[in-house]
Design an enzyme around this catalytic site. Sequence first.
Site, PDB file in Angstrom:
ATOM      1  CB  ALA A  93      -0.924  -0.027   1.204  1.00 37.09           C
ATOM      2  CB  VAL A  94       0.291   4.826   0.729  1.00 31.35           C
ATOM      3  CG1 VAL A  94       1.134   6.084   0.804  1.00 31.35           C
ATOM      4  CG2 VAL A  94      -0.897   5.052  -0.216  1.00 31.35           C
ATOM      5  CB  SER A 194       7.214   9.557  12.809  1.00 31.37           C
ATOM      6  OG  SER A 194       6.534  10.787  12.615  1.00 31.37           O
ATOM      7  N   GLY A 196       4.899   9.985   7.623  1.00 32.15           N
ATOM      8  CA  GLY A 196       3.859   9.907   6.621  1.00 32.15           C
ATOM      9  C   GLY A 196       4.383   9.348   5.313  1.00 32.15           C
ATOM     10  CE  LYS A 248       4.933   7.257  14.521  1.00 31.41           C
ATOM     11  NZ  LYS A 248       3.480   7.233  14.479  1.00 31.41           N
ATOM     12  CG  HIS A 251       6.296  11.254  17.217  1.00 24.40           C
ATOM     13  ND1 HIS A 251       5.212  11.189  16.349  1.00 24.40           N
ATOM     14  CD2 HIS A 251       7.253  11.951  16.548  1.00 24.40           C
ATOM     15  CE1 HIS A 251       5.500  11.821  15.233  1.00 24.40           C
ATOM     16  NE2 HIS A 251       6.730  12.280  15.324  1.00 24.40           N
ATOM     17  CG  ASN A 252       1.651   9.354  16.663  1.00 26.29           C
ATOM     18  OD1 ASN A 252       2.775   9.602  16.236  1.00 26.29           O
ATOM     19  ND2 ASN A 252       0.867   8.471  16.090  1.00 26.29           N
ATOM     20  CD  GLU A 255       1.378  13.805  14.321  1.00 28.16           C
ATOM     21  OE1 GLU A 255       0.329  13.466  13.746  1.00 28.16           O
ATOM     22  OE2 GLU A 255       2.432  13.137  14.265  1.00 28.16           O
TER      23      GLU A 255
END
Length: 557
Positions: A93-94, A194, A196, A248, A251-252, A255
């Site tokens: 996927a992406v 991280s 994206g 992580k 971290h979010n 964010e």
Amino acid sequence: MAGLLQAGFVTTLPTSQRQFAPRVPAFSGRLEVFAGQFAASPTSACTTRTLGGLHSVADSRLIRTAAVAAPEKTESGTSQATGMASIGLCGLAVMGQNLALNIADKGFSISVYNRTYSKTEAAVTRAKKEKLDDKLHGYENFKDFVHSLAKPRRVIMLEGDIIIDGGNEWYENTERRQKYVGEKGVRYMAMGVSGGEEGARRGPSLMPGGTQEAYKYIEEIVRKVAAQVDDGPCVTYIGEGGAGNFVKMVHNGIEYGDMQLISEAYDVLKTVGGLTNPELEQAFNEFNKTELNSFLIEITALIFGKKDDKGEGFLLDKVLDKTGMKGTGKWTVQQAAELSVAAPTIEAALDGRFLSGLKDERQQAAQFYQSKHGLKEPEPLQGVDKAKLVDMVRQALYAAKICSYSQGMNIIRAKSIEKGWNINMGSLARIWKGGCIIRAGFLDDIKQAYERNLDLHNLLVDPYFGEKVAERQEAWREVIKMAITAGVAVPGLSISLAYFDAYRRDRLPANLVQAQRDFFGSHTYERTDKPADQWFHTVWDENFGSADSITTSGYKN
């Protein structure tokens, strides 16, 4: 699975060491091993149920598991002994496709596979366009894919049975799986990723956790694949167990806080100051040349300038004001509460997302207060000096951001102490300087703060940040005053200021709260004029019925 990066090593042990074991608890997948051979089976998928962000897996089938052998030496990204691929990636996927191209771009030979072959073809086609087809090879048959890999087989997976999980997973799930597969001779890691889509392709920030021994097997690759900054690649070994997942997650959470504060700065400038979209774009471009230099500030300026390709005006003005989320912010707040760490900025961001989801109710409330009580939507204040407001917002945003990052770092520090992870806070700040969503110029200042004091309790008492926040606190207060006057909610900016004001006070009104608790519940209290850890109880009012039912000695809650 979109949004998840799961990586693992698969190899075959000598026959005498092989053993059958239940399927490793994981996300839905189809990897099976029979008699030392790999095969794809359409009947072997796990059944996954999501409960509050945690995953439970029901599958009674057996697979053969194997431990990781010492890696073969590589040259030019290809196994020296066999000429086979250094690493494989399953799931295109992406994130998977971009990460595979990133690995190939760094000179490593990679084999790729996807259950839906059209995605494999798309990845191969893109590799050809980017002149990477000599490094990236796609396979339709899973057995061929596995046999294309040099031993020990290193496989990054975005679906299927996992050895290394790089998704936004709950850290306790990782630790449970580590214990389970460790008994079968398999090493298990969890790696926060991280950045994206763009980060996956060009260089993410990577946060691997687990055993250092297991980390050695991927270190060469992840150091080259990660974002590169002035002092090295944006990856470091985080710590044992689920440390990578936990870091992580926080971290979010940071964010969340960062985005909330930026959105409030936007609201103040637009609603209180009356700035137009082009003026907002200019202001944020200028912000990005100052101490606010960061990925989120940079993309925010770009968002302000984007015209609507489906109508008149700017696209941002057509975006519905409802914010989605995937759970990591909530996990961060829950952990802050469990650890007794104050994280009000991150909490305000989470509440902001909850409130944004009440679009219909908010519209009804707006109509109710306007029609019944004459309270209109906020409007720009008269006589505002736009240039001065922009500068004050810049100062307020910086100070509040430091509070948000401080809270996140304190959560990580507290958990590291509790679990014995020994996380290096300075190294953590360093790997966030590039690749990730919260990358910012002042992360280098944060790194230096932890290098100055390895036992730093809060960034607010670091000499550098203390001076910076103190210099900006007047502008910070003025921005909040103007927002309140105009009726613009700024929960992130205001609670960050309250956090700063409370943290720097020698004495808080908590004495009254503790007295109240003792009044109605005999919870006891300490005295300022007595040694610490001496606890007292008072019957505050005999007629009112003040509690007098101490059942424990030295009750400290």
